[in-house]
Every structure is written in C-alpha cells, then in structure tokens.
Design a protein around this motif. Structure first.
Motif, short mmCIF file in Angstrom:
data_model
loop_
_atom_site.label_atom_id
_atom_site.label_comp_id
_atom_site.label_asym_id
_atom_site.label_seq_id
_atom_site.Cartn_x
_atom_site.Cartn_y
_atom_site.Cartn_z
N GLY A 255 -21.87 -4.31 -4.18
CA GLY A 255 -20.98 -3.31 -3.64
C GLY A 255 -20.91 -3.38 -2.14
N VAL A 256 -19.79 -2.93 -1.58
CA VAL A 256 -19.61 -2.85 -0.13
C VAL A 256 -18.89 -1.54 0.15
CG1 VAL A 256 -18.62 -3.86 1.94
CG2 VAL A 256 -19.41 -5.35 0.10
N MET A 257 -19.42 -0.75 1.07
CA MET A 257 -18.75 0.50 1.42
C MET A 257 -18.94 0.79 2.90
SD MET A 257 -21.21 3.13 1.99
CE MET A 257 -20.68 4.64 1.22
N SER A 258 -18.01 1.58 3.45
CA SER A 258 -18.14 2.04 4.83
C SER A 258 -17.91 3.54 4.87
CB SER A 258 -17.16 1.32 5.75
OG SER A 258 -15.81 1.60 5.38
N THR A 259 -18.53 4.17 5.86
CA THR A 259 -18.30 5.58 6.12
C THR A 259 -17.87 5.74 7.57
OG1 THR A 259 -20.58 6.01 6.82
CG2 THR A 259 -20.08 6.26 4.46
N SER A 260 -17.06 6.74 7.84
CA SER A 260 -16.66 7.01 9.21
C SER A 260 -16.15 8.43 9.32
CB SER A 260 -15.56 6.04 9.67
OG SER A 260 -15.05 6.43 10.94
N GLN A 261 -16.52 9.08 10.41
CA GLN A 261 -15.95 10.39 10.73
C GLN A 261 -15.15 10.34 12.02
OE1 GLN A 261 -19.76 12.52 10.42
NE2 GLN A 261 -19.06 13.44 8.50
N ILE A 262 -14.77 9.09 12.41
CA ILE A 262 -14.01 8.91 13.67
C ILE A 262 -12.77 8.03 13.46
CG2 ILE A 262 -15.91 9.40 15.26
CD1 ILE A 262 -15.03 5.80 14.43
N ASN A 263 -12.31 7.86 12.20
CA ASN A 263 -11.14 7.04 11.92
C ASN A 263 -9.87 7.89 12.03
OD1 ASN A 263 -12.95 4.93 11.25
ND2 ASN A 263 -11.48 4.13 9.76
N THR A 264 -9.21 7.80 13.18
CA THR A 264 -8.06 8.66 13.47
C THR A 264 -6.99 8.56 12.39
OG1 THR A 264 -8.48 8.37 15.83
CG2 THR A 264 -6.30 9.20 15.19
N GLY A 265 -6.57 9.72 11.91
CA GLY A 265 -5.51 9.79 10.91
C GLY A 265 -6.02 9.86 9.49
N ARG A 266 -7.27 9.50 9.27
CA ARG A 266 -7.86 9.61 7.93
C ARG A 266 -8.52 10.97 7.81
NH1 ARG A 266 -5.46 6.31 4.41
NH2 ARG A 266 -5.54 4.12 5.07
N LYS A 267 -7.85 11.87 7.12
CA LYS A 267 -8.34 13.25 7.06
C LYS A 267 -9.48 13.41 6.07
CE LYS A 267 -5.30 14.13 10.08
NZ LYS A 267 -5.73 14.21 11.50
N ASN A 268 -9.30 12.83 4.90
CA ASN A 268 -10.36 12.96 3.88
C ASN A 268 -10.14 11.88 2.83
OD1 ASN A 268 -12.71 14.37 2.93
ND2 ASN A 268 -11.46 15.15 1.26
N SER A 269 -10.32 10.62 3.23
CA SER A 269 -9.98 9.50 2.37
C SER A 269 -11.23 8.85 1.77
CB SER A 269 -9.20 8.43 3.15
OG SER A 269 -8.95 7.30 2.34
N LEU A 270 -11.50 9.21 0.52
CA LEU A 270 -12.51 8.49 -0.26
C LEU A 270 -11.78 7.51 -1.16
CD1 LEU A 270 -15.57 9.94 -2.19
CD2 LEU A 270 -14.17 8.12 -3.11
N GLN A 271 -12.04 6.24 -0.97
CA GLN A 271 -11.43 5.21 -1.81
C GLN A 271 -12.51 4.41 -2.52
OE1 GLN A 271 -8.82 2.66 0.45
NE2 GLN A 271 -7.50 4.34 1.13
N TRP A 272 -12.29 4.14 -3.81
CA TRP A 272 -13.14 3.20 -4.52
C TRP A 272 -12.29 2.22 -5.30
CZ3 TRP A 272 -12.10 3.22 -9.63
CH2 TRP A 272 -11.76 4.41 -10.27
N ASP A 273 -12.78 1.00 -5.44
CA ASP A 273 -12.12 -0.06 -6.20
C ASP A 273 -13.21 -0.75 -7.02
OD1 ASP A 273 -10.93 -2.62 -6.98
OD2 ASP A 273 -9.33 -2.12 -5.59
N ILE A 274 -13.11 -0.65 -8.34
CA ILE A 274 -14.14 -1.18 -9.23
C ILE A 274 -13.57 -2.35 -10.01
CG2 ILE A 274 -15.62 -0.65 -11.20
CD1 ILE A 274 -15.59 2.28 -10.22
N ALA A 275 -14.15 -3.53 -9.82
CA ALA A 275 -13.69 -4.74 -10.50
C ALA A 275 -14.61 -5.07 -11.65
CB ALA A 275 -13.64 -5.90 -9.50
N GLY A 276 -14.06 -5.10 -12.86
CA GLY A 276 -14.81 -5.48 -14.03
C GLY A 276 -14.34 -6.82 -14.56
N ALA A 277 -15.03 -7.33 -15.56
CA ALA A 277 -14.69 -8.63 -16.13
C ALA A 277 -13.37 -8.60 -16.88
CB ALA A 277 -15.81 -9.09 -17.06
N LYS A 278 -12.97 -7.44 -17.40
CA LYS A 278 -11.72 -7.32 -18.16
C LYS A 278 -10.58 -6.74 -17.33
CE LYS A 278 -13.91 -6.44 -22.68
NZ LYS A 278 -14.01 -5.42 -23.78
#
Length: 396
Positions: free
Chosen positions: A260-283
């Motif tokens: 897994g790879v993730m980042s956190t930030s409270q200083i990304n201008t314009g991103r008010k409350n953006s939690l994004q996840w992308d899960i890749a499976g074999a199917k």
C-alpha cells in the motif's frame, strides 16, 4: 440481521457528549436525528459548556466529569475532547459502568490504547471508536464485495487523505500542539481514518511501514483565545514553533504480501476533505472519494468499467444496511455519523456488540495506534518499522 434491520427503542437510551466544539456538535445533531435522548454536554470549562449548550439547545451542561458519570439517566458517553484527554476519560466512563464512543485517535500512544482495550473487554460494555467514514454506504458495499471475493486477492492499496484547513501560517487548532494532539498530527488525525477504512474494506492489516514526515510550516501564529476546528482565528496572536507533521508519505507492507501507498496532508490548497482509496485486486478494482461519496468506481480488464451510484436496489446487503436516504439523495458527512450511531446504539440496546456489526472496536483503535508508533520509528530512523516493535519507542 443487519444493524438497520433490528428493532431498537433509541428513545429509551440516554447519552452525554464530552466536548462542545465542531465534532461534539455533530455528535449531538446525529443523536437527535436518531432519537437518542441527549441528557447533557460537558465543555472544557463549566462556563463554556453552559454557553455552548444554550447555543445548540441542550438542556443541561455538566460542571465536571464526576457530575456526568453520576447521572443515572446517561447510558452512553461520547468522548470528543482533545486527544490527550481520551485515556483518562474513557477509563473513568467504563469504570462507571457506561458504554462509550470515543473519537479518533483512541489514545496518545499504543501503550495507552492497549490498556484501554483490556479495560473495555473487562467492562462488558460497548466501546466504539468513531471511524464514521466506514459508514458511508458505498464503503460498506466495498467491504461486502471484498468479503465475497468479487475483487479477488487484494494486491495493491493506494490513496490519500488531503485537506487545506491548516495551509496558512495563521491557521490554528489544538491539534497543532503535540502535548494535546500527539506526536503525529496529519497521520494521527486523518491518516488513521484512511488506515482504518482501507483495513476494514480489505480485511488486511499492515505488518510494517516506511514513512517520511514533513512540517512545511514550522512556525505559526497562535491566537491568544480559543479557536474552533475549521474556523478562522481572530484577534491577537503569538508566534509558536510547530513540531507535528503537516503531511506524510507512507508505504505499507501488509500481511500476506499486498502493498500500500498513502499520503496525508492538511496543507493541500483546495482539498477540503478528500479521502481517496483505490484497491486493486486480481479480478477487479474499486475506488472511492469522500468528496463524491455516492459513487463507487469498479474497474475491469475484460469488460467495461462501471460507476455504481448509491442505490439500495443495486447494492449488496452490507451497503443497503448502511444507507438511510433514497437513491439520488446524497448521503454525506453528517449521514455517516447517523449511520454509525444507529449501528452502535442497536448494539447498546442489545447489550453487546453483535456478530454482524461493522463499527470500529477498541482493538481497531489500538491497531491504528500501533501503526502510528511504527510511522514515528520509521520517520526518525529512516527504515522499515514493524508494528510489533517496542510500543513506546516511537513516542520518546
């Protein structure tokens, strides 16, 4: 039977809320919608508590925690106070024989959270951590899809949690103070949400992490008066050195071989409350963004990609159980608290957590604290850190 399907007399349950800021008010509003009786609130001082209770229409403000715990009409206590207060308050609440819902992160260290897990187990009470984002219906949908094998073996989990509410040197909140919020800020505050959510959906737990932390604003202007979360400061200020993370980059190695790879930030201008996840499976793969919460991306190799709109006529049992509004009526932030509390209070009414329940336990909250400790070890020593290392090492 799902939490939503159980008949529950919510009006017979009394609750009290510790904390009268932004999140405390959200808790009160969701409880009222659910029909739970809000007996009173406890502020950071008797004066502030009374003033805030009057503003939000709560009949009683407790003068201190002892008064709250002595109230026989209170069955459940919600803890929305600053992080450093969670440990002592939760111990007192469980010791008084009351159920508890604690805001995240559960504690300041994994040593504290480990003790809280044992106290919760011994108490026999419902003890939940407020990872409300699990209860956006499409996150429950994704959890059910993974459990049913629709994505296949999970290989790669990526995403972020980005905000901009602390992007300016004049932005201030108690979370910036490590003695109140903990040694980790963006990771502890919003990063644990991402970790909890993706672990819930995939069923995977990290065994080791590699992390880098960044403080882009090492000095800020602190107002001399109180500042509520997500509100602007006013009046005189003083310069203060900041030692908590504005942002973080974390690589995760899961048990069983997934990454897994993730980042956190409270200083990304314009991103008010953006939690994004992308899960890749074999199917297949799936992806979701909290700023467009009623749509779930489903990716395929040998068929057209899909976009599932939140619609109980098309969703699986898990997703449908968490939904509270008709299709096309967007369920957002406040609804996730309502859906979460509905699930927890159904178990309070039943007397214990039920086998099909999906809310975060103190064990889950302890896992997030172990990961935070590993992040600190990794960032300070520049190496992979395992979650089973010395729990206190990262906090010194």
């Amino acid at each position: 039977m799902s939490d939503a399907g159980r008949t529950t007399d919510f009006a017979s349950i009394g609750a009290a809320v510790i904390g009268t800021g932004f999140i405390g008010t959200v808790h009160v509003q969701a409880l009222r919608r659910l029909g739970v009786q809000v007996r009173g609130v406890l502020g950071s001082s008797a004066e502030r508590g009374a003033a805030r209770a009057a503003q939000i229409g709560v009949a009683h403000a407790y003068t201190d925690l002892d008064e709250l715990l002595a109230d026989p009409s209170v069955d459940v206590v919600h803890v929305t106070s600053p992080n450093h207060a969670h440990y002592a308050q939760v111990k007192a609440i469980l010791g008084a024989g009351k159920h508890v819902i604690c805001e995240k992160p559960l504690a300041m260290t994994s040593t504290e959270s480990a003790e809280m897990v044992e106290i919760a187990r011994a108490s026999g009470k419902v003890a939940a951590v407020c990872y409300n984002i699990r209860f956006y219906p499409l996150n429950q949908q994704a959890h059910g899809m993974v459990a049913a094998g629709e994505l296949g073996e999970i290989r790669f989990v990526t995403g972020h949690y980005h905000q901009d509410w602390l992007a300016k040197p004049t932005d201030w909140n108690w979370r910036l103070q490590s003695e109140m919020g903990g040694a980790l800020r963006s990771v502890g505050d919003i990063g644990t949400h991402w970790i909890d959510l993706t672990s819930f959906i995939t069923g995977l737990k990290a065994e080791a992490v590699m992390a880098e932390l960044a403080t882009f604003l090492p000095e800020r202007q602190r107002p001399t008066g109180p500042v509520e979360t997500f509100s602007s400061a006013a009046g005189t200020t003083e310069p203060v050195t900041v030692d908590t993370d504005d942002a973080a980059m974390i690589v995760l190695r899961y048990e069983g071989g997934a990454r897994g790879v993730m980042s956190t930030s409270q200083i990304n201008t314009g991103r008010k409350n953006s939690l994004q996840w992308d899960i890749a499976g074999a199917k297949a793969s799936a992806a979701w963004d909290s700023e467009t919460p009623d749509h779930l991306f489903l990716g395929h190799r040998d068929a057209p990609n899909q976009m599932l709109m939140r619609d109980f006529t098309l969703m699986n049992a898990q997703g449908t159980a968490a939904a509270s509004l008709p299709p096309g009526h967007v369920e957002g932030f406040a609804d996730s608290f309502f859906n979460f509390f509905r699930a927890v209070y159904a178990d309070v009414h039943a007397g214990a957590r039920q086998p099909a329940s999906t809310w975060a336990t103190f064990e889950d909250g302890h896992y997030e604290m172990q990961l935070c400790d590993a992040v600190l070890i990794s960032a300070r020593e520049g190496r992979w850190a395992r979650l089973d290392e010395n729990p206190g090492k990262g906090r010194t």
